[in-house]
Write a protein that holds these residues in place. Sequence first.
Motif, short mmCIF file in Angstrom:
data_model
loop_
_atom_site.label_atom_id
_atom_site.label_comp_id
_atom_site.label_asym_id
_atom_site.label_seq_id
_atom_site.Cartn_x
_atom_site.Cartn_y
_atom_site.Cartn_z
N UNK A 209 1.55 28.44 100.60
CA UNK A 209 0.16 28.65 100.21
C UNK A 209 -0.24 30.06 100.60
N UNK A 210 -1.19 30.60 99.85
CA UNK A 210 -1.76 31.90 100.19
C UNK A 210 -3.12 32.04 99.52
N UNK A 211 -3.97 32.86 100.13
CA UNK A 211 -5.28 33.16 99.55
C UNK A 211 -5.06 34.26 98.52
N UNK A 212 -5.41 33.97 97.27
CA UNK A 212 -5.18 34.94 96.20
C UNK A 212 -6.45 35.68 95.81
N UNK A 213 -7.60 35.01 95.86
CA UNK A 213 -8.85 35.64 95.45
C UNK A 213 -10.01 35.05 96.24
N UNK A 214 -11.08 35.81 96.31
CA UNK A 214 -12.32 35.29 96.88
C UNK A 214 -13.14 34.73 95.72
N UNK A 215 -13.58 33.51 95.84
CA UNK A 215 -14.26 32.83 94.75
C UNK A 215 -15.76 33.10 94.77
N UNK A 216 -16.33 33.12 93.57
CA UNK A 216 -17.77 33.19 93.43
C UNK A 216 -18.33 31.80 93.18
N UNK A 217 -19.63 31.66 93.28
CA UNK A 217 -20.26 30.36 93.05
C UNK A 217 -20.18 29.97 91.58
N UNK A 218 -19.81 28.72 91.32
CA UNK A 218 -19.73 28.16 89.97
C UNK A 218 -18.94 29.08 89.04
N UNK A 219 -17.79 29.48 89.50
CA UNK A 219 -16.96 30.42 88.78
C UNK A 219 -16.00 29.71 87.83
N UNK A 220 -15.29 30.47 87.03
CA UNK A 220 -14.31 29.92 86.09
C UNK A 220 -12.92 30.40 86.49
#
Length: 106
Positions: free
Chosen positions: A68-79
């Motif tokens: 596992x790895x963190x690939x991106x920082x997510x935004x709220x209600x994102x696609x």
Amino acid sequence: DGTLYGTFYSGRRGWAALDARTGAIRYELEGHVKGAALWADRRLYALCEDGWMLLLEPGSDRFEMRGRFRWAEAGARDAWAHPVIHQGRLYLRYHERLTAFDIRQP
């Protein structure tokens, strides 16, 4: 083998293995949010909506976390786009960002 793999949609966090005939949960992996999955090489490549990429190997009674790895920082209600594998490369896309990972066996 009559098993469906996927993620819970609302109210629960985690990924699950379901009996395809009855819909009963065989086992689950808690603590990861929903996302898009790809089945390849007897593994589940799971891109979670919070930016984590998981490599899960389904067993007879549980998922084995193979990476596992963190690939991106997510935004709220994102696609999120579904992961794609082509010619030994795993492609992940998030907005204008596209990354390819070589996943061929050495």
